[in-house]
Design a protein around this motif. Sequence first.
Motif, PDB file in Angstrom:
ATOM      1  N   ARG A 101       8.690  23.801  -5.172  1.00 45.50           N
ATOM      2  CA  ARG A 101       7.399  24.565  -4.328  1.00 45.50           C
ATOM      3  C   ARG A 101       7.946  24.993  -2.957  1.00 45.50           C
ATOM      4  O   ARG A 101       7.689  25.874  -2.156  1.00 45.50           O
ATOM      5  N   GLN A 102       8.448  23.883  -2.221  1.00 46.11           N
ATOM      6  CA  GLN A 102       8.833  23.794  -0.879  1.00 46.11           C
ATOM      7  C   GLN A 102       9.975  24.891  -0.771  1.00 46.11           C
ATOM      8  O   GLN A 102      10.038  25.682   0.233  1.00 46.11           O
ATOM      9  N   MET A 103      11.174  24.981  -1.458  1.00 44.69           N
ATOM     10  CA  MET A 103      11.907  25.802  -1.509  1.00 44.69           C
ATOM     11  C   MET A 103      11.454  27.471  -1.717  1.00 44.69           C
ATOM     12  O   MET A 103      11.947  28.120  -0.902  1.00 44.69           O
ATOM     13  N   ARG A 104      10.406  27.390  -2.369  1.00 43.96           N
ATOM     14  CA  ARG A 104       9.959  29.003  -2.615  1.00 43.96           C
ATOM     15  C   ARG A 104       9.117  29.015  -1.037  1.00 43.96           C
ATOM     16  O   ARG A 104       8.430  30.142  -0.930  1.00 43.96           O
ATOM     17  N   GLY A 105       8.857  28.105  -0.322  1.00 47.13           N
ATOM     18  CA  GLY A 105       7.870  28.247   0.790  1.00 47.13           C
ATOM     19  C   GLY A 105       6.395  28.395   0.601  1.00 47.13           C
ATOM     20  O   GLY A 105       5.593  29.231   1.122  1.00 47.13           O
ATOM     21  N   CYS A 106       5.857  27.958  -0.564  1.00 48.10           N
ATOM     22  CA  CYS A 106       4.811  27.731  -1.127  1.00 48.10           C
ATOM     23  C   CYS A 106       3.809  26.669  -0.598  1.00 48.10           C
ATOM     24  O   CYS A 106       4.370  25.450  -0.678  1.00 48.10           O
ATOM     25  N   SER A 107       2.758  26.759  -0.268  1.00 51.57           N
ATOM     26  CA  SER A 107       1.919  25.474   0.085  1.00 51.57           C
ATOM     27  C   SER A 107       1.274  24.996  -1.188  1.00 51.57           C
ATOM     28  O   SER A 107       1.107  25.639  -2.321  1.00 51.57           O
ATOM     29  N   GLN A 108       0.758  23.791  -1.169  1.00 50.90           N
ATOM     30  CA  GLN A 108       0.019  23.089  -2.327  1.00 50.90           C
ATOM     31  C   GLN A 108      -1.112  24.080  -2.744  1.00 50.90           C
ATOM     32  O   GLN A 108      -1.265  24.064  -4.030  1.00 50.90           O
ATOM     33  N   ILE A 109      -1.774  24.420  -1.765  1.00 56.36           N
ATOM     34  CA  ILE A 109      -3.035  25.034  -1.968  1.00 56.36           C
ATOM     35  C   ILE A 109      -2.616  26.313  -2.712  1.00 56.36           C
ATOM     36  O   ILE A 109      -3.351  26.785  -3.791  1.00 56.36           O
ATOM     37  N   GLU A 110      -1.626  27.091  -2.285  1.00 56.07           N
ATOM     38  CA  GLU A 110      -1.325  28.351  -2.916  1.00 56.07           C
ATOM     39  C   GLU A 110      -0.706  28.213  -4.397  1.00 56.07           C
ATOM     40  O   GLU A 110      -1.128  28.941  -5.404  1.00 56.07           O
ATOM     41  N   LEU A 111       0.082  26.946  -4.814  1.00 54.28           N
ATOM     42  CA  LEU A 111       0.269  26.813  -5.929  1.00 54.28           C
ATOM     43  C   LEU A 111      -0.914  26.120  -6.883  1.00 54.28           C
ATOM     44  O   LEU A 111      -0.758  27.000  -7.994  1.00 54.28           O
ATOM     45  N   ALA A 112      -1.568  25.689  -6.539  1.00 56.69           N
ATOM     46  CA  ALA A 112      -2.732  25.000  -7.217  1.00 56.69           C
ATOM     47  C   ALA A 112      -3.532  26.243  -7.649  1.00 56.69           C
ATOM     48  O   ALA A 112      -4.053  26.404  -8.629  1.00 56.69           O
ATOM     49  N   SER A 113      -3.609  27.036  -6.863  1.00 59.22           N
ATOM     50  CA  SER A 113      -4.778  28.372  -7.025  1.00 59.22           C
ATOM     51  C   SER A 113      -4.097  29.009  -7.966  1.00 59.22           C
ATOM     52  O   SER A 113      -4.569  29.690  -9.043  1.00 59.22           O
ATOM     53  N   ALA A 114      -2.613  29.391  -7.884  1.00 59.08           N
ATOM     54  CA  ALA A 114      -1.952  30.393  -8.871  1.00 59.08           C
ATOM     55  C   ALA A 114      -2.004  29.779 -10.084  1.00 59.08           C
ATOM     56  O   ALA A 114      -2.135  30.573 -11.319  1.00 59.08           O
ATOM     57  N   VAL A 115      -1.781  28.331 -10.341  1.00 63.78           N
ATOM     58  CA  VAL A 115      -2.079  27.899 -11.809  1.00 63.78           C
ATOM     59  C   VAL A 115      -3.173  27.424 -12.213  1.00 63.78           C
ATOM     60  O   VAL A 115      -3.430  26.797 -13.264  1.00 63.78           O
ATOM     61  N   SER A 116      -4.446  27.631 -11.418  1.00 63.86           N
ATOM     62  CA  SER A 116      -5.656  27.542 -11.819  1.00 63.86           C
ATOM     63  C   SER A 116      -5.970  25.703 -11.965  1.00 63.86           C
ATOM     64  O   SER A 116      -6.671  25.465 -12.975  1.00 63.86           O
ATOM     65  N   ILE A 117      -5.516  25.086 -10.929  1.00 63.19           N
ATOM     66  CA  ILE A 117      -5.769  23.685 -10.880  1.00 63.19           C
ATOM     67  C   ILE A 117      -6.397  23.379  -9.493  1.00 63.19           C
ATOM     68  O   ILE A 117      -6.122  24.299  -8.649  1.00 63.19           O
ATOM     69  N   ARG A 118      -6.987  22.139  -9.249  1.00 61.70           N
ATOM     70  CA  ARG A 118      -7.149  21.881  -8.114  1.00 61.70           C
ATOM     71  C   ARG A 118      -6.223  21.192  -7.107  1.00 61.70           C
ATOM     72  O   ARG A 118      -5.388  20.659  -7.704  1.00 61.70           O
ATOM     73  N   PHE A 119      -6.427  21.242  -5.927  1.00 67.46           N
ATOM     74  CA  PHE A 119      -5.449  20.771  -4.988  1.00 67.46           C
ATOM     75  C   PHE A 119      -4.967  19.473  -5.245  1.00 67.46           C
ATOM     76  O   PHE A 119      -4.074  18.870  -5.252  1.00 67.46           O
ATOM     77  N   ALA A 120      -6.090  18.552  -5.459  1.00 63.26           N
ATOM     78  CA  ALA A 120      -6.035  17.203  -5.781  1.00 63.26           C
ATOM     79  C   ALA A 120      -5.175  16.950  -6.965  1.00 63.26           C
ATOM     80  O   ALA A 120      -4.471  15.884  -7.064  1.00 63.26           O
ATOM     81  N   GLU A 121      -5.216  17.642  -8.043  1.00 66.44           N
ATOM     82  CA  GLU A 121      -4.453  17.437  -9.226  1.00 66.44           C
ATOM     83  C   GLU A 121      -2.924  17.810  -8.911  1.00 66.44           C
ATOM     84  O   GLU A 121      -2.185  16.828  -9.294  1.00 66.44           O
TER      85      GLU A 121
END
Length: 89
Positions: free
Chosen positions: A23-43
Amino acid sequence: MTDGGRQVMAETALLGGRIRLYRQMRGCSQIELASAVSIRFAELTAFERGRARICAALLNRIALFLEVPIQSFYADLPDQQLPICSGRR
């Protein structure tokens, strides 16, 4: 805790660390990834910290979004002897 339980925990932590790394290598935040895969940030946070196990389907969605082969998450994981299933119930 059994040695098998410790191994599962270690593998879960390693897998979560790889999610964070890619995720970090792609420059993606946790919020962006969580949203993209339809899970909550906390998960996602729990997965990345190795505090929760992740199902194969979700790991596949993460791999697709991060554009990495799903096999890269499993590279160099320790081999594990699994019990043979007799097929009987």
